[in-house]
Design a protein around this motif. Structure first.
Motif, short mmCIF file in Angstrom:
data_model
loop_
_atom_site.label_atom_id
_atom_site.label_comp_id
_atom_site.label_asym_id
_atom_site.label_seq_id
_atom_site.Cartn_x
_atom_site.Cartn_y
_atom_site.Cartn_z
N VAL A 85 0.86 -1.19 0.00
CA VAL A 85 0.00 0.00 0.00
C VAL A 85 0.90 1.24 0.00
O VAL A 85 1.57 1.54 0.99
N ASP A 87 1.38 5.17 -0.12
CA ASP A 87 0.80 6.50 0.08
C ASP A 87 1.26 7.37 -1.09
O ASP A 87 2.46 7.66 -1.21
N ARG A 89 0.73 10.40 -1.77
CA ARG A 89 1.01 11.82 -1.52
C ARG A 89 2.44 11.97 -0.99
O ARG A 89 3.18 12.84 -1.43
N ARG A 94 2.73 2.24 3.36
CA ARG A 94 1.97 2.16 4.60
C ARG A 94 1.72 0.72 5.01
O ARG A 94 1.35 0.44 6.15
N ASP A 166 -6.79 7.54 -2.61
CA ASP A 166 -6.40 8.41 -1.50
C ASP A 166 -5.72 7.65 -0.37
O ASP A 166 -5.06 8.25 0.48
N HIS A 167 -5.88 6.33 -0.33
CA HIS A 167 -5.24 5.55 0.73
C HIS A 167 -4.31 4.50 0.14
O HIS A 167 -3.93 3.54 0.82
N GLY A 168 -3.99 4.63 -1.15
CA GLY A 168 -3.09 3.67 -1.78
C GLY A 168 -3.73 2.32 -2.07
O GLY A 168 -3.05 1.35 -2.35
N CYS A 169 -5.05 2.26 -2.00
CA CYS A 169 -5.73 0.96 -2.13
C CYS A 169 -6.67 0.90 -3.33
O CYS A 169 -7.48 -0.03 -3.42
#
Ligand SMILES: [Zn+2]
Length: 337
Positions: A85, A87, A89, A94, A166-169
């Motif tokens: 995962v 991130d 940004r 993560r 937005d959450h790498g998912c």
């Protein structure tokens, strides 16, 4: 690969793609047109840390540039594809397994400082999807690449760019529920009924074993009695006419089709590709072609006509090179921006 919007590409620019997995690091130099000029790989464990691996990759690039008769200044950017995962940004992992020492590290910063070149970091599933997207010259169209193996991964390109979420998912298709009954199989993530539990290789093998337990013993082909049963064995016996094996593959295709249908209904992509080791022989085999056909039928059956009737669903083309190619292509994006 971007032949349409690059009327006069710099002739000598090359991009280094680095695709890091728990076992191997794959490397390649890719030209402006998206053609791999040279590639290599090394074992991950002795190098371990991001800094060591990036330094090794830069030495690889140096040697290869000399071999290609190119100047060092021709290397214009470096792209990194990583599992887990990411991130998107802060370009920090993560969640990651099999890469000790990578969790929480500022990967883009370390890569930029090591290479001193325009750099980019992307999730490996999105990297592979981006490479397949470039190969097909899809421009600003959307594509999803579903990778079927031990786990089920999915990379997404939306509007021409890799989409991490937005959450790498984004595109975590393996963890979409395809069964909602109370006794649905528990997934490795702790939830129940997820696609990966039914259509990941362990799920397929477990369902095959359950089906074999219900068969008269003398009807089970020798190839399926192996304690180390693999999806390849199942595909072979299905091709040989053993009906329970074919049924397991058809069911797997239906589960995959259900999930692809949900994905289709949400992002309405132009193209969905199926890749990975567990496509039951893929385009080269009758069993693989039937698998693809059942996925297509299931998508049509479970989605709106405009979605199911228009998505092109095919097998992926690039195989093991996709991650490196996509990483080099995001490096090119970084160079141009
Ligand atoms: Zn799950």
């Amino acid at each position: 690969m971007e032949r349409i919007d690059d009327p006069s590409p710099p002739p000598n620019k090359l991009f280094l793609g680095i695709d890091v997995g728990g076992t191997n690091v794959k490397l390649g130099l890719v030209d402006w047109q998206g053609v791999m000029q040279c590639k290599g790989s090394t074992a991950t464990p002795p190098l371990k840390t991001p800094g060591n691996i990036f330094r090794f990759a830069m030495e690889f690039a140096s040697l290869q540039l000399e071999g290609l008769g190119c100047a060092h200044g021709d290397l214009a950017g470096v792209g990194l594809a990583v599992p887990g995962v990411l991130d998107t940004r802060d370009f920090i992992l993560r969640e990651v397994v099999n890469l000790p020492g990578w969790y929480g590290e500022p990967l883009l910063q370390i890569l930029s400082e090591t290479s001193k070149l325009p750099s980019a970091v992307v999730n490996d599933a999105n990297s592979a999807a981006y490479a397949e997207h470039g190969l097909r010259e899809l421009g600003d169209k959307s594509l999803a690449l579903v990778t079927l193996g031990t786990g089920i991964g999915c990379g997404v390109v939306i509007g021409g760019d890799p989409h991490g979420g937005d959450h790498g998912c984004a595109g975590e298709l393996g963890h979409i529920a395809v069964r909602f009954d109370r006794d649905a199989i528990e997934c490795t993530c702790g939830s129940r009924g997820h696609l990966e539990s039914y259509a990941g290789s362990a799920g397929v093998i477990a369902r095959m074993r359950d089906a074999l337990a219900a068969c008269p013993n003398d009807s089970v082909p020798a190839g399926l009695r192996d304690p180390e049963l693999t999806p390849r064995d199942i595909a072979k016996e299905a091709a040989g006419g053993f009906e329970p094996a074919q049924r397991i593959i058809d069911e797997t295709a239906q589960y995959v089709g259900q999930a692809v249908g949900m994905l289709g209904q949400v992002i309405d992509p132009a193209v969905v590709l199926l890749g990975g080791a567990m496509t039951f022989g893929g385009a080269r085999s009758v069993t693989g072609q039937r698998f693809l056909e059942v996925v297509r039928e299931t998508v049509k059956r479970t989605t709106l006509v405009q979605v199911g009737g228009n998505i092109v669903i095919e097998f992926a083309s690039l195989g093991n090179d996709a991650g490196v190619l996509g990483a080099a292509m995001v490096a090119k994006q970084a160079y141009r921006s």
